[in-house]
Design a protein around this motif. Structure first.
Motif, mmCIF file in Angstrom:
data_model
loop_
_atom_site.group_PDB
_atom_site.id
_atom_site.type_symbol
_atom_site.label_atom_id
_atom_site.label_comp_id
_atom_site.label_asym_id
_atom_site.label_seq_id
_atom_site.Cartn_x
_atom_site.Cartn_y
_atom_site.Cartn_z
ATOM 1 N N THR A 1 0.926 -1.185 0.163
ATOM 2 C CA THR A 1 -0.038 0.067 0.094
ATOM 3 C C THR A 1 0.923 1.084 0.010
ATOM 4 O O THR A 1 1.839 1.083 0.742
ATOM 5 N N SER A 2 0.670 2.071 -0.715
ATOM 6 C CA SER A 2 1.467 3.268 -1.006
ATOM 7 C C SER A 2 0.668 4.606 -1.056
ATOM 8 O O SER A 2 -0.721 4.548 -1.503
ATOM 9 N N GLY A 3 1.284 5.579 -0.596
ATOM 10 C CA GLY A 3 0.633 7.193 -0.729
ATOM 11 C C GLY A 3 -0.197 6.980 0.435
ATOM 12 O O GLY A 3 -0.035 6.514 1.520
ATOM 13 N N GLY A 4 -1.269 7.968 0.271
ATOM 14 C CA GLY A 4 -2.305 8.340 1.353
ATOM 15 C C GLY A 4 -2.987 7.123 1.566
ATOM 16 O O GLY A 4 -3.317 6.318 0.973
ATOM 17 N N ASP A 5 -3.622 6.897 3.013
ATOM 18 C CA ASP A 5 -4.107 5.588 3.138
ATOM 19 C C ASP A 5 -5.518 5.776 3.105
ATOM 20 O O ASP A 5 -5.952 7.036 2.868
ATOM 21 N N GLY B 1 5.209 0.726 1.972
ATOM 22 C CA GLY B 1 5.060 1.067 0.358
ATOM 23 C C GLY B 1 6.435 0.683 -0.278
ATOM 24 O O GLY B 1 7.072 -0.393 -0.140
ATOM 25 N N TYR B 2 6.795 1.812 -1.202
ATOM 26 C CA TYR B 2 7.964 1.587 -2.007
ATOM 27 C C TYR B 2 9.204 1.661 -1.267
ATOM 28 O O TYR B 2 10.425 0.898 -1.493
ATOM 29 N N GLN B 3 9.218 2.209 0.217
ATOM 30 C CA GLN B 3 10.307 2.638 0.865
ATOM 31 C C GLN B 3 10.662 1.054 1.443
ATOM 32 O O GLN B 3 11.772 0.664 1.638
ATOM 33 N N ALA C 1 3.794 4.715 2.890
ATOM 34 C CA ALA C 1 4.609 5.773 3.111
ATOM 35 C C ALA C 1 4.829 6.431 1.778
ATOM 36 O O ALA C 1 4.237 5.919 0.806
ATOM 37 N N ARG C 2 5.536 7.447 1.848
ATOM 38 C CA ARG C 2 6.021 8.011 0.573
ATOM 39 C C ARG C 2 7.353 7.948 0.520
ATOM 40 O O ARG C 2 8.140 8.290 1.515
ATOM 41 N N SER C 3 7.941 7.575 -0.561
ATOM 42 C CA SER C 3 9.322 7.222 -0.536
ATOM 43 C C SER C 3 9.937 8.188 -1.603
ATOM 44 O O SER C 3 9.790 8.064 -2.778
ATOM 45 N N LYS C 4 10.719 9.096 -1.396
ATOM 46 C CA LYS C 4 11.662 9.603 -2.185
ATOM 47 C C LYS C 4 12.737 9.071 -2.992
ATOM 48 O O LYS C 4 13.007 9.092 -4.092
ATOM 49 N N ASP C 5 13.215 7.849 -2.064
ATOM 50 C CA ASP C 5 14.123 7.125 -2.805
ATOM 51 C C ASP C 5 13.774 6.540 -4.165
ATOM 52 O O ASP C 5 14.216 6.064 -5.245
ATOM 53 N N PHE C 6 12.392 6.058 -4.111
ATOM 54 C CA PHE C 6 11.747 5.300 -5.250
ATOM 55 C C PHE C 6 11.905 6.228 -6.450
ATOM 56 O O PHE C 6 11.350 5.664 -7.619
ATOM 57 N N LYS C 7 11.863 7.497 -6.146
ATOM 58 C CA LYS C 7 11.818 8.519 -7.415
ATOM 59 C C LYS C 7 13.010 8.478 -8.029
ATOM 60 O O LYS C 7 13.213 9.096 -9.189
ATOM 61 N N THR C 8 14.162 7.679 -7.485
ATOM 62 C CA THR C 8 15.365 7.809 -8.243
ATOM 63 C C THR C 8 15.833 6.466 -8.869
ATOM 64 O O THR C 8 15.085 5.460 -8.521
ATOM 65 N N GLY D 1 -2.701 2.132 -4.463
ATOM 66 C CA GLY D 1 -2.522 3.542 -4.032
ATOM 67 C C GLY D 1 -3.228 4.512 -4.918
ATOM 68 O O GLY D 1 -4.090 4.110 -5.544
ATOM 69 N N GLY D 2 -2.652 5.591 -5.084
ATOM 70 C CA GLY D 2 -3.367 6.702 -6.132
ATOM 71 C C GLY D 2 -2.366 6.977 -7.161
ATOM 72 O O GLY D 2 -1.496 5.798 -7.580
ATOM 73 N N ASP D 3 -2.650 7.782 -7.796
ATOM 74 C CA ASP D 3 -1.904 8.088 -9.133
ATOM 75 C C ASP D 3 -0.658 8.182 -8.945
ATOM 76 O O ASP D 3 0.410 8.003 -10.045
ATOM 77 N N GLY D 4 0.086 8.888 -7.894
ATOM 78 C CA GLY D 4 1.392 8.873 -7.721
ATOM 79 C C GLY D 4 2.174 7.533 -7.435
ATOM 80 O O GLY D 4 3.093 7.129 -8.369
ATOM 81 N N SER D 5 1.619 6.703 -6.993
ATOM 82 C CA SER D 5 1.878 5.483 -6.746
ATOM 83 C C SER D 5 1.939 4.589 -8.135
ATOM 84 O O SER D 5 2.872 3.700 -8.511
ATOM 85 N N PHE D 6 0.776 4.876 -8.916
ATOM 86 C CA PHE D 6 0.488 4.327 -10.153
ATOM 87 C C PHE D 6 1.942 4.639 -11.112
ATOM 88 O O PHE D 6 2.511 4.067 -12.023
ATOM 89 N N THR D 7 2.375 5.868 -11.051
ATOM 90 C CA THR D 7 3.344 6.309 -11.828
ATOM 91 C C THR D 7 4.610 5.794 -11.441
ATOM 92 O O THR D 7 5.445 5.305 -12.207
ATOM 93 N N GLY D 8 4.788 5.456 -10.250
ATOM 94 C CA GLY D 8 6.093 4.665 -9.841
ATOM 95 C C GLY D 8 6.137 3.429 -10.108
ATOM 96 O O GLY D 8 7.064 2.825 -10.625
ATOM 97 N N ALA D 9 4.745 2.812 -10.354
ATOM 98 C CA ALA D 9 4.713 1.328 -10.672
ATOM 99 C C ALA D 9 5.099 1.035 -12.243
ATOM 100 O O ALA D 9 5.718 0.309 -12.760
ATOM 101 N N LEU D 10 4.567 2.102 -12.805
ATOM 102 C CA LEU D 10 4.745 2.299 -14.465
ATOM 103 C C LEU D 10 6.230 2.295 -14.688
ATOM 104 O O LEU D 10 6.844 1.547 -15.554
ATOM 105 N N LEU D 11 6.610 3.146 -14.250
ATOM 106 C CA LEU D 11 8.316 3.339 -14.212
ATOM 107 C C LEU D 11 8.946 2.344 -14.026
ATOM 108 O O LEU D 11 9.882 1.673 -14.706
ATOM 109 N N PHE D 12 8.648 1.422 -12.961
ATOM 110 C CA PHE D 12 9.331 0.144 -12.428
ATOM 111 C C PHE D 12 8.924 -0.806 -13.567
ATOM 112 O O PHE D 12 10.188 -1.530 -13.941
#
Ligand code: ADP
Length: 324
Positions: free
Chosen positions: A8-12, A40-42, A71-78, A101-112
């Protein structure tokens, strides 16, 4: 597919636990291994995993929040962070990922997925209902019920003291919570970002209802409303023009995100979890599970992220008529 990770990622949002339960039980049903990823990603980057089975998710269908933490993970954005996460998943034998999660979490998932070809599936968990590709996000229905319960209580005070209340509700840039809770709680005006009624019209509406015998009023304001004033400034503005109005403000805040999920959210979560896992088993990836016209549907993550959820114009009209 042999082993799925769920996080689970982003806002609960209420219903996240019911979704975790569904993912885990669907894996158990199909004899696939499943691990829960904490924070989450962290937690993915740090390898904070726990092997789960059907019994790990007992007694959680009724609980708000998320047992896996978010959680919100800054590291996962790198790129380095995502690489580390990939290595950790690989080392644990995980070959597919479900992200709640929400669209931020989906953006990370897509990149991954783009970087490592890792199969991913999204489940929309947010009270805001602001995601394209689903009529309802997880937690939205519960939040609406929480909000109208709160507004009902405020109404008691408003009518006992002949007061005007500005009630701020969540929703980020979307007015879904405000519009639906406003209609459900019988608000006189509903201020949402999608429709700027303007301060002048707001005053006119309040004056008109006074003339027709209304002694108290509830105005529901979406946090993202673009009238250019927050609820406190709205109060000041109205008091300047009408010193005789007794105006109060109530910001509902984080209570809106908590509490036991409604039956609707529990059922939705159960359906989404099954659809997410079984879609991965069918070899699909990069989709978000959603519900449309009461059918489970897949929307490409890319569309879910970029698209916007539209406000219901028929409901806007109903709101206007009800405020007569
Ligand atoms: P939500 O999923 O509720 O929209 P956020 O926007 O905070 O919440 O996103 C949750 C997490 O998803 C972030 O903390 C980050 O780890 C990851 N994420 C968000 N945007 C990106 C991005 N552009 N690239 C990689 N990861 C991202």
């Amino acid at each position: 597919v042999k082993k799925i990770a769920v996080l689970t990622s982003g806002g609960d949002a209420p219903g996240m636990n019911a979704a975790i339960r569904s993912v885990v039980r669907t894996c158990a049903y199909h004899n696939i291994e499943v691990v829960g990823v904490y924070r989450g990603y962290q937690g993915m980057i740090e390898g904070d995993f726990e092997e789960m089975n059907a019994r790990s998710v007992r007694d959680i269908i009724n609980r708000g929040g998320t047992i896996l933490k978010s959680a919100r993970s800054k590291d996962f954005k790198t790129p380095e962070g995502r690489k580390a996460a990939y290595e950790k998943l690989k080392a644990a034998g995980v070959d597919s990922l479900v992200v709640i999660g929400g669209d931020g979490s989906f953006t990370g998932a897509l990149l991954f997925n783009k970087e490592f070809g890792f199969p991913v599936m999204g489940i929309p968990g947010t009270i805001d209902n602001d995601i394209y590709g689903t009529d309802f996000t997880l937690g939205y229905d519960t939040a609406l019920n929480t909000v109208i319960e709160a507004i009902d209580k405020i109404r008691d005070t408003a009518s006992s003291h002949n007061r005007l209340f500005f009630i701020e509700v969540m929703g980020r840039d979307a007015g879904h919570i405000a519009l639906n809770s406003g209609v459900g709680a019988g608000a006189e005006e509903i201020l949402i970002p999608e429709e700027n009624i303007g301060l002048k019209k707001l005053l006119e509406s309040l004056e008109k209802s006074r003339r027709t015998g209304k002694t108290s009023s509830l105005v529901v304001v979406a946090e993202g409303d673009k009238i250019g004033k927050n609820v406190f400034e709205l109060k000041e503005y109205v008091e300047q023009h009408h010193p005789d109005y007794d105006v109060r403000v109530s910001v509902l805040g984080h209570m809106q995100r908590g509490g036991a999920p409604s039956c609707f959210d529990r059922v939705l979560a159960s359906r989404m979890g099954v659809k997410a896992v079984e879609s991965l088993l069918e070899g699909k990836s990069n989709y978000m599970v959603g519900i449309r016209n009461n059918k489970m549907e897949l929307t490409p993550l890319e569309k879910a992220i970029k698209g916007s959820s539209k406000i219901d114009t028929e409901l806007l009209r109903v709101a206007e008529i009800m405020a007569t």
